[in-house]
Design a protein around this motif. Structure first.
Motif, PDB file in Angstrom:
ATOM      1  N   LEU A 184       0.985  -1.280  -0.167  1.00 24.94           N
ATOM      2  CA  LEU A 184       0.032  -0.188  -0.024  1.00 24.94           C
ATOM      3  C   LEU A 184       1.000   1.436   0.101  1.00 24.94           C
ATOM      4  CD1 LEU A 184      -2.534  -1.092   2.703  1.00 24.94           C
ATOM      5  CD2 LEU A 184      -3.099  -0.945   0.085  1.00 24.94           C
ATOM      6  N   ALA A 185       2.192   1.046   0.260  1.00 21.36           N
ATOM      7  CA  ALA A 185       2.950   2.416   0.354  1.00 21.36           C
ATOM      8  C   ALA A 185       2.881   3.084  -0.899  1.00 21.36           C
ATOM      9  CB  ALA A 185       4.448   1.903   0.641  1.00 21.36           C
ATOM     10  N   GLY A 186       3.008   2.642  -1.918  1.00 18.77           N
ATOM     11  CA  GLY A 186       2.992   3.367  -3.008  1.00 18.77           C
ATOM     12  C   GLY A 186       1.870   4.201  -3.431  1.00 18.77           C
ATOM     13  N   ILE A 187       0.449   3.500  -3.059  1.00 17.52           N
ATOM     14  CA  ILE A 187      -0.434   4.151  -3.501  1.00 17.52           C
ATOM     15  C   ILE A 187      -1.347   4.971  -2.337  1.00 17.52           C
ATOM     16  CG2 ILE A 187      -1.806   2.039  -3.110  1.00 17.52           C
ATOM     17  CD1 ILE A 187      -3.702   2.937  -5.577  1.00 17.52           C
ATOM     18  N   ALA A 188      -1.163   4.467  -1.248  1.00 17.41           N
ATOM     19  CA  ALA A 188      -1.833   5.176   0.133  1.00 17.41           C
ATOM     20  C   ALA A 188      -1.178   4.800   1.222  1.00 17.41           C
ATOM     21  CB  ALA A 188      -3.371   4.444   0.259  1.00 17.41           C
ATOM     22  N   PRO A 189       0.045   5.474   1.526  1.00 16.12           N
ATOM     23  CA  PRO A 189       0.755   5.246   2.626  1.00 16.12           C
ATOM     24  C   PRO A 189      -0.086   5.827   3.860  1.00 16.12           C
ATOM     25  CG  PRO A 189       1.723   7.177   1.258  1.00 16.12           C
ATOM     26  CD  PRO A 189       0.407   6.535   0.382  1.00 16.12           C
ATOM     27  N   ASP A 190      -0.833   6.674   3.936  1.00 21.49           N
ATOM     28  CA  ASP A 190      -1.538   6.982   4.979  1.00 21.49           C
ATOM     29  C   ASP A 190      -2.468   5.887   5.291  1.00 21.49           C
ATOM     30  OD1 ASP A 190      -0.231   9.417   5.306  1.00 21.49           O
ATOM     31  OD2 ASP A 190      -2.025  10.509   4.380  1.00 21.49           O
ATOM     32  N   PHE A 191      -3.161   5.282   4.576  1.00 23.31           N
ATOM     33  CA  PHE A 191      -3.937   3.994   4.819  1.00 23.31           C
ATOM     34  C   PHE A 191      -3.046   2.951   5.278  1.00 23.31           C
ATOM     35  CE2 PHE A 191      -6.377   0.378   3.825  1.00 23.31           C
ATOM     36  CZ  PHE A 191      -7.705   0.702   4.300  1.00 23.31           C
ATOM     37  N   ALA A 192      -2.108   2.717   4.933  1.00 24.02           N
ATOM     38  CA  ALA A 192      -1.023   1.765   5.301  1.00 24.02           C
ATOM     39  C   ALA A 192      -0.627   1.817   6.552  1.00 24.02           C
ATOM     40  CB  ALA A 192       0.025   1.647   4.721  1.00 24.02           C
ATOM     41  N   ARG A 193      -0.490   3.337   7.211  1.00 19.45           N
ATOM     42  CA  ARG A 193      -0.208   3.420   8.593  1.00 19.45           C
ATOM     43  C   ARG A 193      -1.351   3.330   9.430  1.00 19.45           C
ATOM     44  NH1 ARG A 193       4.139   6.112  10.967  1.00 19.45           N
ATOM     45  NH2 ARG A 193       3.651   6.981  13.020  1.00 19.45           N
ATOM     46  N   LEU A 194      -2.637   3.883   9.023  1.00 26.06           N
ATOM     47  CA  LEU A 194      -3.838   3.644   9.527  1.00 26.06           C
ATOM     48  C   LEU A 194      -4.217   2.183   9.835  1.00 26.06           C
ATOM     49  CD1 LEU A 194      -6.293   6.300   7.908  1.00 26.06           C
ATOM     50  CD2 LEU A 194      -5.389   6.227  10.412  1.00 26.06           C
ATOM     51  N   LEU A 195      -3.741   1.202   8.954  1.00 25.66           N
ATOM     52  CA  LEU A 195      -3.966  -0.123   9.011  1.00 25.66           C
ATOM     53  C   LEU A 195      -3.188  -0.740  10.063  1.00 25.66           C
ATOM     54  CD1 LEU A 195      -5.260  -2.584   7.541  1.00 25.66           C
ATOM     55  CD2 LEU A 195      -3.471  -2.680   6.189  1.00 25.66           C
ATOM     56  N   ILE A 196      -2.071  -0.140  10.495  1.00 31.61           N
ATOM     57  CA  ILE A 196      -1.176  -0.536  11.580  1.00 31.61           C
ATOM     58  C   ILE A 196      -1.698  -0.084  12.767  1.00 31.61           C
ATOM     59  CG2 ILE A 196       1.074  -0.580  12.587  1.00 31.61           C
ATOM     60  CD1 ILE A 196       2.281  -0.806   9.554  1.00 31.61           C
ATOM     61  N   GLU A 197      -1.885   1.241  12.695  1.00 30.13           N
ATOM     62  CA  GLU A 197      -2.370   1.870  14.136  1.00 30.13           C
ATOM     63  C   GLU A 197      -3.610   1.671  14.412  1.00 30.13           C
ATOM     64  OE1 GLU A 197       0.048   6.138  13.366  1.00 30.13           O
ATOM     65  OE2 GLU A 197      -1.991   6.129  13.077  1.00 30.13           O
ATOM     66  N   PHE A 198      -4.604   1.544  13.985  1.00 28.97           N
ATOM     67  CA  PHE A 198      -5.989   1.439  14.389  1.00 28.97           C
ATOM     68  C   PHE A 198      -6.022  -0.315  14.646  1.00 28.97           C
ATOM     69  CE2 PHE A 198     -10.536   0.690  14.155  1.00 28.97           C
ATOM     70  CZ  PHE A 198     -10.586   0.976  15.465  1.00 28.97           C
ATOM     71  N   PRO A 199      -6.389  -1.241  13.882  1.00 28.51           N
ATOM     72  CA  PRO A 199      -6.656  -2.312  14.143  1.00 28.51           C
ATOM     73  C   PRO A 199      -5.493  -2.997  14.942  1.00 28.51           C
ATOM     74  CG  PRO A 199      -6.671  -2.247  11.833  1.00 28.51           C
ATOM     75  CD  PRO A 199      -6.157  -0.855  12.343  1.00 28.51           C
ATOM     76  N   PHE A 200      -4.263  -3.045  14.576  1.00 29.49           N
ATOM     77  CA  PHE A 200      -3.292  -3.775  15.203  1.00 29.49           C
ATOM     78  C   PHE A 200      -2.647  -2.733  16.367  1.00 29.49           C
ATOM     79  CE2 PHE A 200      -3.498  -5.577  11.088  1.00 29.49           C
ATOM     80  CZ  PHE A 200      -3.787  -6.920  11.414  1.00 29.49           C
ATOM     81  N   GLY A 201      -2.681  -1.734  16.431  1.00 33.55           N
ATOM     82  CA  GLY A 201      -1.774  -0.888  17.671  1.00 33.55           C
ATOM     83  C   GLY A 201      -2.940  -0.449  18.641  1.00 33.55           C
ATOM     84  N   ASP A 202      -4.240  -0.462  18.465  1.00 33.24           N
ATOM     85  CA  ASP A 202      -5.385  -0.149  19.253  1.00 33.24           C
ATOM     86  C   ASP A 202      -6.030  -1.318  19.492  1.00 33.24           C
ATOM     87  OD1 ASP A 202      -4.499   2.583  19.209  1.00 33.24           O
ATOM     88  OD2 ASP A 202      -6.076   3.036  17.929  1.00 33.24           O
ATOM     89  N   ILE A 203      -6.843  -2.041  18.644  1.00 37.02           N
ATOM     90  CA  ILE A 203      -7.791  -3.120  18.924  1.00 37.02           C
ATOM     91  C   ILE A 203      -7.123  -4.431  19.280  1.00 37.02           C
ATOM     92  CG2 ILE A 203      -9.571  -4.393  17.933  1.00 37.02           C
ATOM     93  CD1 ILE A 203     -10.185  -1.332  18.574  1.00 37.02           C
ATOM     94  N   TYR A 204      -6.153  -4.727  18.345  1.00 41.45           N
ATOM     95  CA  TYR A 204      -5.550  -6.408  18.712  1.00 41.45           C
ATOM     96  C   TYR A 204      -4.752  -6.226  19.903  1.00 41.45           C
ATOM     97  CZ  TYR A 204      -6.788  -8.650  14.407  1.00 41.45           C
ATOM     98  OH  TYR A 204      -7.281  -9.534  13.351  1.00 41.45           O
ATOM     99  N   SER A 205      -4.507  -5.007  20.351  1.00 46.43           N
ATOM    100  CA  SER A 205      -3.382  -4.846  21.515  1.00 46.43           C
ATOM    101  C   SER A 205      -4.135  -4.805  22.870  1.00 46.43           C
ATOM    102  CB  SER A 205      -2.471  -3.819  21.193  1.00 46.43           C
ATOM    103  OG  SER A 205      -1.638  -4.106  20.096  1.00 46.43           O
TER     104      SER A 205
END
Length: 152
Positions: A39-60
């Motif tokens: 996703l880095a080439g097309i939507a780096p902000d979305f890639a960051r959100l994908l890590i921060e919200f589901p995995f950084g906030d919910i899964y943790s």
């Protein structure tokens, strides 16, 4: 372009990102990281959100172990019926964090009651692909074939 919240609380977002990336790697190994990198080439902000919200906030969060969370995700993605690529990633993730193949299959079959047979059939097809790929990865190369007839 920066993350929308980065200017407000950059340190907090960096902690969320680091925590999320560690959780993603724990669940999906390199597979999850490859999804984010794609996703880095097309939507780096979305890639960051994908890590921060589901995995950084919910899964943790405490309250459910990763195995239980992944079983729930397999159920949800199966019921959605239109997320086969994500379902495959999460079936592998469930296996990575301790779910058995039987538990994955039973979870998918249970969705026939709530999401219908087509959704369950599609989920089982995804599981079959993941299991086959997993078997292929874990298969060891055969030893050199021995001669059928030993020579003295």
């Amino acid at each position: 372009m920066t993350h929308p919240q980065a200017s407000h609380n950059g340190n907090d977002n960096n902690l969320r990102y680091e925590r999320g990336l560690a959780k993603l790697q724990e669940i999906d190994g390199e597979g999850g990281v490859k999804v984010v990198e794609s996703l880095a080439g097309i939507a780096p902000d979305f890639a960051r959100l994908l890590i921060e919200f589901p995995f950084g906030d919910i899964y943790s969060r405490p309250g459910l172990d990763l195995r239980s969370r992944e079983i729930a995700v397999v159920a949800a993605l199966t019921a959605m019926g239109n997320a086969a690529p994500q379902l495959k990633v999460h079936i592998q993730g469930a296996l990575n964090v301790g779910a058995t193949r039987t538990e994955v299959v039973e979870t998918i079959m249970q969705m026939a009651v709530y999401a219908g047979f087509p959704a369950a059939l599609n989920g089982l097809a995804a599981a079959r692909e993941v299991f086959a790929a997993d078997d292929e990865k874990s298969a060891r190369p055969l030893a050199e074939p021995r001669a059928l007839v030993e020579t003295p």
